[in-house]
Design a protein around this motif. Structure first.
Motif, PDB file in Angstrom:
ATOM      1  N   UNK A  92      13.781  27.767   3.163  1.00 43.02           N
ATOM      2  CA  UNK A  92      15.066  28.392   3.499  1.00 43.02           C
ATOM      3  C   UNK A  92      16.187  27.738   2.708  1.00 43.02           C
ATOM      4  N   UNK A  93      17.088  28.560   2.172  1.00 43.27           N
ATOM      5  CA  UNK A  93      18.245  28.062   1.423  1.00 43.27           C
ATOM      6  C   UNK A  93      19.515  28.460   2.161  1.00 43.27           C
ATOM      7  N   UNK A  94      20.292  27.512   2.687  1.00 45.08           N
ATOM      8  CA  UNK A  94      21.604  27.848   3.247  1.00 45.08           C
ATOM      9  C   UNK A  94      22.545  28.289   2.119  1.00 45.08           C
ATOM     10  N   UNK A  95      23.157  29.444   2.295  1.00 48.96           N
ATOM     11  CA  UNK A  95      24.032  30.040   1.289  1.00 48.96           C
ATOM     12  C   UNK A  95      25.473  30.008   1.778  1.00 48.96           C
ATOM     13  N   UNK A 105      27.899  30.020   6.850  1.00 51.88           N
ATOM     14  CA  UNK A 105      26.612  29.774   6.200  1.00 51.88           C
ATOM     15  C   UNK A 105      25.601  30.822   6.661  1.00 51.88           C
ATOM     16  N   UNK A 106      24.872  31.372   5.702  1.00 53.57           N
ATOM     17  CA  UNK A 106      23.800  32.313   6.034  1.00 53.57           C
ATOM     18  C   UNK A 106      22.517  31.813   5.376  1.00 53.57           C
ATOM     19  N   UNK A 107      21.406  31.913   6.064  1.00 49.75           N
ATOM     20  CA  UNK A 107      20.132  31.453   5.514  1.00 49.75           C
ATOM     21  C   UNK A 107      19.490  32.539   4.658  1.00 49.75           C
ATOM     22  N   UNK A 108      19.106  32.147   3.442  1.00 49.35           N
ATOM     23  CA  UNK A 108      18.267  32.985   2.590  1.00 49.35           C
ATOM     24  C   UNK A 108      16.855  32.451   2.751  1.00 49.35           C
ATOM     25  N   UNK A 109      15.945  33.272   3.232  1.00 54.24           N
ATOM     26  CA  UNK A 109      14.607  32.786   3.572  1.00 54.24           C
ATOM     27  C   UNK A 109      13.541  33.660   2.932  1.00 54.24           C
ATOM     28  N   UNK A 110      12.315  33.200   2.998  1.00 55.74           N
ATOM     29  CA  UNK A 110      11.213  33.899   2.352  1.00 55.74           C
ATOM     30  C   UNK A 110      10.967  35.280   2.939  1.00 55.74           C
ATOM     31  N   UNK A 111      11.353  35.493   4.184  1.00 54.03           N
ATOM     32  CA  UNK A 111      11.184  36.813   4.788  1.00 54.03           C
ATOM     33  C   UNK A 111      12.523  37.541   4.930  1.00 54.03           C
ATOM     34  N   UNK A 118      24.105  41.203  -1.469  1.00 53.03           N
ATOM     35  CA  UNK A 118      24.931  42.401  -1.365  1.00 53.03           C
ATOM     36  C   UNK A 118      25.342  42.659   0.079  1.00 53.03           C
ATOM     37  N   UNK A 119      24.415  42.468   1.005  1.00 51.18           N
ATOM     38  CA  UNK A 119      24.720  42.706   2.420  1.00 51.18           C
ATOM     39  C   UNK A 119      25.810  41.758   2.915  1.00 51.18           C
ATOM     40  N   UNK A 120      25.702  40.478   2.577  1.00 52.70           N
ATOM     41  CA  UNK A 120      26.706  39.508   3.012  1.00 52.70           C
ATOM     42  C   UNK A 120      28.028  39.731   2.308  1.00 52.70           C
ATOM     43  N   UNK A 121      27.970  40.097   1.039  1.00 53.80           N
ATOM     44  CA  UNK A 121      29.196  40.376   0.273  1.00 53.80           C
ATOM     45  C   UNK A 121      29.974  41.514   0.915  1.00 53.80           C
ATOM     46  N   UNK A 122      29.276  42.577   1.298  1.00 54.71           N
ATOM     47  CA  UNK A 122      29.941  43.702   1.947  1.00 54.71           C
ATOM     48  C   UNK A 122      30.424  43.329   3.347  1.00 54.71           C
ATOM     49  N   UNK A 123      29.668  42.503   4.027  1.00 52.25           N
ATOM     50  CA  UNK A 123      30.083  42.044   5.350  1.00 52.25           C
ATOM     51  C   UNK A 123      31.417  41.315   5.292  1.00 52.25           C
ATOM     52  N   UNK A 144      29.284  19.232   5.832  1.00 48.05           N
ATOM     53  CA  UNK A 144      29.235  19.333   7.288  1.00 48.05           C
ATOM     54  C   UNK A 144      27.887  19.894   7.751  1.00 48.05           C
ATOM     55  N   UNK A 145      27.393  20.931   7.072  1.00 45.95           N
ATOM     56  CA  UNK A 145      26.109  21.519   7.438  1.00 45.95           C
ATOM     57  C   UNK A 145      24.989  20.499   7.271  1.00 45.95           C
ATOM     58  N   UNK A 146      25.027  19.758   6.184  1.00 50.99           N
ATOM     59  CA  UNK A 146      23.989  18.751   5.932  1.00 50.99           C
ATOM     60  C   UNK A 146      24.017  17.676   7.017  1.00 50.99           C
TER      61      UNK A 146
END
Length: 251
Positions: A92-95, A105-111, A118-123, A144-146
């Protein structure tokens, strides 16, 4: 890092062993990236078995609009995930997006990686809400997240931008202060011109240890061979690890 949005996906394809063995099963669309990242990590002298959290920070200032539209930012997220599966056992990569301010922060994950940019950009309002360029708030969000994650392994932050920030003095200070933490900042520049400020950060004085690198991905980051990007991100990271250990930042 748990992902509450898991969806059923086709069975992952097996990954041929790279010099740095991927820690999790990899979807077919990321196999080549994972293998290429593994080779770059080995070339950089990163010890086999090293664990590290991979973060991705993305500039969404207005000048970045074309890179969102042509898929360059999504491809960078895929590349970061390919790197992560070699280093982080949760895949998982925190974006973190940023312009005038950081975004949640949103997680980019294997699933959950295809189309996530694009979805987060539009959000966040899409092109009409893209603002300026302030590095410091995004850097603070990562730190802070770390800290809140309770991680003891180091972090490798892929920090993408296409220009110098409007908070230059604060960014210099933040990077210097962050040199006392087990976090490495791999700055990646998009665009036809090399970002002089990122080269300055790469050589910044007054740090406990050199905790940053700079790689220029050029005007067509999507067309850049993956190997070149991974080599650019991992080379100095591999040299930072023993330097950080010598300063007591890593066990």
């Amino acid at each position: 890092m748990l992902n509450p949005f898991k969806k059923t996906q086709p069975a992952p394809a097996p990954v041929a062993a790279a010099q740095v063995e991927p820690l999790v099963a990899v979807p077919a669309g990321l196999v080549s990236l994972a293998k290429t990242a593994g080779v770059s990590l080995t070339k950089a002298g990163v010890p086999a078995g090293l664990r590290a959290a991979v973060y991705l920070v993305v500039d969404r200032s207005l000048s970045m609009a074309d890179y969102f539209d042509n898929g360059s930012v999504q491809h960078l997220a895929d590349q970061a995930l390919g790197l992560s599966v070699n280093l982080d056992d949760d895949g998982t990569v925190p974006l973190v997006f940023f312009d005038n301010r950081p975004y949640p922060v949103v997680d980019v994950s294997l699933d959950r990686y295809e189309g996530v940019v694009a979805a987060q950009h539009q959000l966040h309002g899409g092109k009409r809400s893209m603002g300026g360029t302030y590095y410091t708030a995004a850097m603070n969000t990562v730190i802070e997240h770390y800290r809140n994650s309770g991680a003891t392994d180091p972090a490798l932050v892929v920090f993408q931008t296409d220009g110098a920030p409007q908070d230059r003095d604060a960014a210099r200070l933040q990077l210097a202060q962050a040199s006392t933490m087990p976090i490495f900042w791999a700055f990646v520049g998009f665009g036809p011109d090399k970002v002089a400020f990122l080269k300055e950060l790469d050589k910044l004085r007054g740090r406990l240890v050199d905790n940053a690198s700079y790689f220029h991905a050029g005007a067509d980051p999507r067309g850049l061979p993956d190997r070149q990007l991974y080599d650019g991100i991992t080379g100095e990271f591999g040299r930072w690890l023993p330097a950080a250990r010598a300063k007591g930042l890593l066990p």
